[in-house]
Every structure is written in C-alpha cells, then in structure tokens.
Enzyme design. Structure first.
Site, PDB file in Angstrom:
ATOM      1  N   THR A 171       0.817  -1.221   0.000  1.00 38.97           N
ATOM      2  CA  THR A 171       0.000   0.000   0.000  1.00 38.97           C
ATOM      3  C   THR A 171       0.843   1.260   0.000  1.00 38.97           C
ATOM      4  O   THR A 171       0.475   2.263  -0.608  1.00 38.97           O
ATOM      5  CB  THR A 171      -0.899   0.014   1.264  1.00 38.97           C
ATOM      6  OG1 THR A 171      -1.798  -1.068   1.149  1.00 38.97           O
ATOM      7  CG2 THR A 171      -1.690   1.295   1.391  1.00 38.97           C
ATOM      8  N   CYS A 216      -4.886 -18.823  20.288  1.00 38.71           N
ATOM      9  CA  CYS A 216      -4.878 -17.575  21.066  1.00 38.71           C
ATOM     10  C   CYS A 216      -3.707 -16.715  20.613  1.00 38.71           C
ATOM     11  O   CYS A 216      -2.631 -17.227  20.315  1.00 38.71           O
ATOM     12  CB  CYS A 216      -4.690 -17.860  22.554  1.00 38.71           C
ATOM     13  SG  CYS A 216      -6.042 -18.763  23.277  1.00 38.71           S
TER      14      CYS A 216
HETATM   15  N1  ASP Z   1      -2.679  -5.383   0.191  1.00 43.20           N
HETATM   16  C1  ASP Z   1      -1.563  -4.616   0.699  1.00 43.20           C
HETATM   17  C2  ASP Z   1      -0.350  -5.517   0.732  1.00 43.20           C
HETATM   18  O1  ASP Z   1      -0.149  -6.250   1.657  1.00 43.20           O
HETATM   19  C3  ASP Z   1      -1.886  -4.062   2.030  1.00 43.20           C
HETATM   20  C4  ASP Z   1      -0.804  -3.191   2.646  1.00 43.20           C
HETATM   21  O2  ASP Z   1       0.250  -2.947   2.115  1.00 43.20           O
HETATM   22  O3  ASP Z   1      -1.060  -2.679   3.744  1.00 43.20           O
HETATM   23  O4  ASP Z   1       0.410  -5.500  -0.164  1.00 43.20           O
END
Ligand code: ASP
Length: 345
Positions: A16, A281
């Site tokens: 992301t 857990c």
């Molecule tokens: N879908 C993304 C990934 O893991 C989510 C992220 O980067 O937070 O590449």
C-alpha cells in the site's frame, strides 16, 4: 556515528505504501519507488548514503511467498558488505510471514533488516507511511560503539519496533496494524527512540552471514473448530506428500479428546508427518499435558510450538524441511528457539 559513512539499502517490494487508486477500477495498484521518494523528501536530510532497489513490478504482498523471500534474502546477501542496514518496504498483509521467513533464512545476521510499510498510501495526506519509513531508516542506521543497535530482522510500525518472527497483523484498518503479543517491543518510539537492548538478540562475534534458501511447502495449517467432521480432518491429513502440519489448537494447546480424532493424528505421526501444536490464542503458550485434552495429543507424538506465532511456525517449518534435516533433528529444532521466535518454559 558519522552519517556520511552510513549507508542503507532500501528494498522496495510493493504494498500500500506505494500504491495509487486506479481510476478505472477503484482498486489500489502498486507504483514504483521514485514516487515514494518524491513524497518523502525528508529522507534526504539524513545525509546517509541511501540506495534503493525496486521490484519491477512492485507487488501486493498477498502474492509474496518463498520465491520472493529468496529474492529479498539474496539482495541482502549480495549487498551485505556495502551497507550498514536494510529497510524492506513491503505490504502489510503478509509482512509478518516475510519477516519471519527472513529471520530464519539469514543465519548469523549482524545488521538490521527492518520491514515496514503503511496502511495508507504515501501520497495520501494522512499517510502513516512517512513516519514509518523515516524511523525505519533511523533504526537501520543506529549504532552504538560502532555496532548496530538492532542486528535483527524486525518490523517497524506505528511507533513500535518488533522482532519480525514475533509479529502478527491484527488490524486491517488502524495504523497500529501489528502486535507482538508474546515478546516485548525492541524499541518504543516517541520523542526519543528507546531501545530495549535487554531483549535484543546480538550475534556471536566472528560468524559470517549464511543464507538458507531452500523451502519445502509440503505442509498444512489445520485450524480446529468445534464440530469438525472426520472427512475434513481426513482430507487434510491425507494430502499426498504431506510432511508436516501446524495444528492450530484451542487455548493452551487443546483439541477434542474424541477417540477418532486422536487416533487419526496418531496415525499421521506414525506415517512420518510432523504435527506441531500452535495455539489459536494470540497471547500465551501451548502447555501440553496441562489438560487431559492436550495430554492425549502429546502421547500421540504431537510437538509443542510453545508461544510461536503461526507465521513463524509456517516459515520455520518450510525452511527446516527444505534443509533436509534427519527427522529427530528436525523435531528438536522445531521444539527449540533458533532465532528468538519461542519463549521456552
Ligand atoms: N494489500 C496490501 C499488501 O499487503 C496491504 C498493505 O500494504 O497494507 O500488499
């Protein structure tokens, strides 16, 4: 520390942090590293020698597995002597798996390898990515008496530095996406970065980095749930070529005491399949024999994973199987802490 002599390698795999919204589909798509560095001009102020290697194309971490872990480890190994530390930009979804895998692959690691990413893309005004990158770089470069303060594979996220093989992604929305429930943070970040040096692992002097790159994925994760039927258990344990199972059990390592179930587990073990007990857990440890329901598993030959995370268990298992250890030695290694991934009782 003389900043000018410090060099850090950034390995941008995707995630992301470097994504933008595709106007046609409305989904997030990865972009290249230049976009990221343009968005964080602050990193130039460090005065470090910074270099970046970018995956082409950058990847969503859901597509990352052993092949990419090997690629990351090989980049680190071939640049190991030139750099003081490494920052791996990676999607958060499977970051805990990749950081765990890297910790097992990099034997005798003596330099920081810091995984980070973000929940909001770097181009978004409220992004958490800027702080995560900036602090990760600072941690990767941090030295005391000429030695790295954190020579471990870690995840840095939202003001906390964790041992990579102790982390789990626990939140899909909030900035504090990770937790290390069974091991303290290696650093807490506020006005100052407070390193918890007592809980950091330091390598033995004089040993050289050795990179393990063979994985064997003939494993399965079997998550127990009340009401499981036999066909489900049979189909998992009957997988052709299966070598090991991570049994995600209840509480302190418990499973139904039904005779058919224990018998089926025993049969799998007799057939040479390793069964490792890991609790569902997030906090606490497997304690075989504490309850009748786990004593039966232990008698059947199930091994305790103690407080290991599923992410660490999965990657450790695949890597150890790939090294072709004799059965008894493999069991011994799974039952012990090789990179600080387990708290032994
Ligand atoms: N879908 C993304 C990934 O893991 C989510 C992220 O980067 O937070 O590449």
């Amino acid at each position: 520390m003389n900043d000018k002599q410090t060099s850090i390698l950034i390995i941008y795999t995707g995630g992301t942090i470097g994504m933008v919204l595709n106007p046609l589909t409305g989904s997030l798509l990865p972009l290249n590293f230049e976009l990221i560095s343009d968005q964080v001009p602050e990193i130039k102020k460090f005065g470090f020698h910074l270099q970046a290697i970018s995956f082409d194309p950058p990847m969503d971490s859901s597509d990352i597995g052993p092949e990419i872990w090997i690629k990351i480890a090989e980049i680190i190994a071939s640049n190991y002597d030139e750099f003081d530390g490494f920052v791996v930009l990676h999607g958060t979804d499977t970051m805990a798996y990749s950081a765990s895998a890297m910790s097992f692959m990099l034997e005798n690691l003596a330099k920081p390898v810091i995984f980070t990413g973000s929940q909001l893309p770097i181009g978004v005004l409220r992004t958490d990515g800027k702080e995560n990158i900036i602090t990760s770089l600072e941690i990767a470069a941090a030295k005391e008496n000429g030695k790295p303060i954190v020579p471990e594979v870690c995840i840095y996220f939202e003001n906390r530095l964790y041992r990579g093989n102790r982390t789990t992604k626990i939140n899909a929305d909030n900035f504090n996406a990770f937790q290390s429930a069974n091991y303290p943070a290696l650093a807490k970040v506020g006005v100052h970065i407070k390193y918890n040096t007592e809980d950091i692992l330091y390598p033995e002097d004089g040993k050289t980095l050795s990179v393990k790159t063979k994985f064997d994925n003939h494993i399965a994760i079997l998550k127990l749930f009340p009401g499981m039927n036999r066909a489900f258990i049979d189909s998992i344990l009957g997988i052709k070529g299966l070598k090991a199972v991570i049994l995600e059990t209840f509480g302190s390592g418990n499973a139904p005491a039904d005779e058919w179930f224990v018998k089926r587990i025993r049969k799998a073990i007799e057939n040479g399949i390793i069964v490792l007990d890991v609790t569902q857990c997030s906090t606490g440890s497997v304690e075989l024999g504490r309850y009748e329901t786990s004593r039966k598993l232990s008698e059947a030959g199930v091994i305790s994973g103690y407080d290991i995370t599923t992410e660490a268990a999965t990657t450790k298992m695949m890597l150890l199987l790939g090294q072709n250890f004799p059965h008894e030695e493999l069991i011994l290694l799974l039952n012990s802490s090789i990179r600080g991934e387990i708290t032994l009782p």
